[in-house]
Design an enzyme around this catalytic site. Structure first.
Site, PDB file in Angstrom:
ATOM      1  N   ASN A  40      -8.104  -2.798 -15.391  1.00  0.00           N
ATOM      2  CA  ASN A  40      -7.179  -1.786 -14.873  1.00  0.00           C
ATOM      3  C   ASN A  40      -6.556  -2.256 -13.558  1.00  0.00           C
ATOM      4  O   ASN A  40      -5.862  -3.275 -13.578  1.00  0.00           O
ATOM      5  CB  ASN A  40      -7.792  -0.378 -14.838  1.00  0.00           C
ATOM      6  CG  ASN A  40      -9.045  -0.209 -14.034  1.00  0.00           C
ATOM      7  OD1 ASN A  40     -10.084  -0.777 -14.358  1.00  0.00           O
ATOM      8  ND2 ASN A  40      -8.982   0.591 -12.998  1.00  0.00           N
ATOM      9  N   ASP A  41      -6.736  -1.602 -12.452  1.00  0.00           N
ATOM     10  CA  ASP A  41      -5.915  -1.822 -11.262  1.00  0.00           C
ATOM     11  C   ASP A  41      -5.805  -3.291 -10.842  1.00  0.00           C
ATOM     12  O   ASP A  41      -6.826  -3.991 -10.759  1.00  0.00           O
ATOM     13  CB  ASP A  41      -6.502  -1.077 -10.065  1.00  0.00           C
ATOM     14  CG  ASP A  41      -6.641   0.408 -10.272  1.00  0.00           C
ATOM     15  OD1 ASP A  41      -6.357   0.892 -11.383  1.00  0.00           O
ATOM     16  OD2 ASP A  41      -7.057   1.084  -9.318  1.00  0.00           O
ATOM     17  N   SER A 101     -11.169  -0.552  -6.223  1.00  0.00           N
ATOM     18  CA  SER A 101      -9.973  -1.300  -5.840  1.00  0.00           C
ATOM     19  C   SER A 101      -9.903  -1.593  -4.344  1.00  0.00           C
ATOM     20  O   SER A 101     -10.548  -0.939  -3.529  1.00  0.00           O
ATOM     21  CB  SER A 101      -8.717  -0.539  -6.279  1.00  0.00           C
ATOM     22  OG  SER A 101      -8.624  -0.525  -7.672  1.00  0.00           O
ATOM     23  N   ASP A 161      -9.703   2.533  -2.149  1.00  0.00           N
ATOM     24  CA  ASP A 161      -8.541   1.666  -2.380  1.00  0.00           C
ATOM     25  C   ASP A 161      -7.901   1.173  -1.085  1.00  0.00           C
ATOM     26  O   ASP A 161      -6.716   1.387  -0.829  1.00  0.00           O
ATOM     27  CB  ASP A 161      -7.477   2.389  -3.238  1.00  0.00           C
ATOM     28  CG  ASP A 161      -8.042   3.043  -4.482  1.00  0.00           C
ATOM     29  OD1 ASP A 161      -9.078   2.556  -4.971  1.00  0.00           O
ATOM     30  OD2 ASP A 161      -7.466   4.032  -4.954  1.00  0.00           O
ATOM     31  N   GLU A 219      -4.211   8.036  -4.783  1.00  0.00           N
ATOM     32  CA  GLU A 219      -4.886   6.760  -4.983  1.00  0.00           C
ATOM     33  C   GLU A 219      -3.976   5.584  -4.627  1.00  0.00           C
ATOM     34  O   GLU A 219      -2.753   5.699  -4.582  1.00  0.00           O
ATOM     35  CB  GLU A 219      -5.331   6.619  -6.440  1.00  0.00           C
ATOM     36  CG  GLU A 219      -6.450   7.568  -6.839  1.00  0.00           C
ATOM     37  CD  GLU A 219      -7.089   7.165  -8.160  1.00  0.00           C
ATOM     38  OE1 GLU A 219      -8.324   7.099  -8.196  1.00  0.00           O
ATOM     39  OE2 GLU A 219      -6.366   6.925  -9.142  1.00  0.00           O
TER      40      GLU A 219
END
Length: 468
Positions: A40-41, A101, A161, A219
């Site tokens: 994902n990220d 993240s 994050d 986020e």
């Protein structure tokens, strides 16, 4: 779990699953994807030591959102990538629920340093978070230095994050946060070193800067200068749809304004990508002075677990690398110039829409200059529509089977469409709007044309560019 045990499980997952994942016809031919498991990220995007480095959230053991560490690839040209050692594995108590993240910097001694969120979830459903450091060990891996920041007073365990940079005098950090009364904010910190941080305060969020109520969590913030202005990219959660805006479960957008080192005076929130799947982007500035971006072509908690690639042991991919620039005070995106090197032989057509040729669109670059109203069908489950003032993607949902729409304003300029085995990215009016989506055709999708008026079509097949 000890790191050596998790590494052994990762190696077994790679040996057992890589051939199956690579054989999937929906596997991207030139976009980045994890070799197996869930991606994902994008994290830690940076140019360092003569190479571009991109880290990413990775569960190598399956396609669920668990066991998350950081995968790592690097490149000299944004086209040809190589796998590096896994950068982070969630084995310490302060990251036991995942290495979430974050970003990467060159520290005071020029060493590549990662700043990430250590996530901890408790059996009673509560959670906390720590902002942590890890430094290049000189052998391709990273030594963890532990937490440098915990949750500030007044905020829930949803603080994560970190995006960190040096402004020439001090280190600065923005963090996504959720207050105890469920308002999403972006927090600003400053530090004389990467180990000591002082909270400056919230610089944007729900109920701030004229936005009104705007979500319970923001986020993946990213604050940077672009030309004479600053841009804050973030991903608010909990924003209700408003007409054709904010149609996805979670949003991703930008605010433009002026940042003085402590305060960020900004204008309205605009979506960064108006398609079905785009989230958690991260930017960097390279030696050429370009502000570059990667995004995740996915969304958490929507229909991701119905994607057919799970049967082949992998899930999700990155966007193409994009360059950000201004066009009449509007933030625009374009594919990086390096991608043109993947183009094969050009074909061109100009004439009636209904006479346009059948083209292979499994991996292709299209430039379209249409007039009137028309539709480009890309296989059986994806259609690109245009009419005066509007471009739209229509996609059959692979979970429910329903047809769904995403729309963007169109000033009448060229539509630039980049296609891979299971993705589309349509850049409208030189990137004033972008429509990105995943789709899963049954075979090589072919172009089908309907509509009125004329169209000019430029078509290039795109060569494969795999991670080595």
């Amino acid at each position: 779990m000890q790191e050596v045990d998790l590494l052994k499980q990762t190696v077994r997952a790679l040996l057992a699953g890589q051939l199956e994942a690579a054989a999937d016809p929906h596997r991207p031919r030139w976009h980045l994807a994890a070799p197996v498991g869930l991606l994902n990220d994008p994290n830690g995007f940076i140019e360092h030591g003569g190479r571009y480095h991109l880290f990413y959230q990775w569960n190598p053991l399956g396609c669920e959102h668990s066991n998350k560490g950081w995968g790592h690839v690097s490149s000299t040209d944004l086209l040809h990538w190589r796998h590096e050692l896994p950068a982070l594995l969630p084995v310490e108590p302060y990251e036991q629920s995942g290495c979430y993240s974050g970003s990467a910097v060159s520290d005071e001694q020029g060493r590549l340093t990662l700043i990430y969120t250590g996530n901890v979830k408790y059996p009673d459903g509560s959670r906390t978070a720590f902002q942590c450091l890890a430094r290049d060990d000189g052998r391709g891996g990273f030594d963890k230095l532990g937490p440098v920041l915990d949750v500030p007073s007044g905020y829930s365990g949803h603080v994560r994050d970190p995006k960190v940079w040096h402004d020439g005098q001090q280190w600065l950090m923005v963090l996504g946060a959720r207050t105890l009364d469920d308002r999403g904010e972006v927090l600003l910190y400053r530090g004389a070193s990467l180990h000591e941080w002082q909270l400056v305060g919230p610089i944007a969020g729900s109920g701030r800067g004229g936005l009104g109520a705007f979500g319970y969590m923001w986020e993946c913030p990213d604050l940077f200068a672009l030309g004479a202005r600053h841009v804050l990219i973030s991903c608010p959660q909990g924003v209700a749809p408003q007409g054709e805006d904010y149609r996805n479960l979670y949003q991703c957008g930008w605010l433009a304004g002026d940042f003085d080192g402590e305060r960020f005076a900004h204008g309205a929130f605009h979506e960064l990508d108006r398609g079905f799947e785009f989230y958690a982007p991260q930017t960097t500035i390279d030696r050429q002075g370009r502000r570059l971006l990667f995004g995740w072509l996915g969304l958490p908690e929507e229909n991701e677990m119905s994607q057919p690639t799970i049967a082949h042991g992998w899930l999700h991919q990155m966007s193409c690398p994009r360059e950000l620039y201004w066009q009449e005070a509007w933030l625009c995106q374009r594919p990086v110039a390096e991608l043109a090197a993947l183009k094969g032989e050009e074909s061109h057509y100009q004439g009636a829409v209904t006479g346009a040729p059948v083209l292979a669109l499994g991996s292709a670059w299209l430039d379209l200059a249409p007039s009137g109203r028309g539709v480009l069908a890309i296989g059986e489950g994806l259609r690109l529509h245009w009419q005066p003032g509007e471009v739209a993607l229509e996609r059959r949902n692979w979970g429910s089977g329903e047809w769904q729409w995403r729309r963007a304003p169109w000033l009448g300029g060229v539509l630039r469409v980049l296609l891979d085995s299971s993705s589309i990215e349509c850049f409208v009016d030189e990137g004033r709007a972008v429509l990105s989506a995943r789709h899963f055709p049954a075979g090589e999708p072919l172009a089908g044309w309907q509509g009125e008026g004329e169209i000019a079509v430029w078509h290039w097949p795109l060569r494969t560019s795999l991670v080595q």
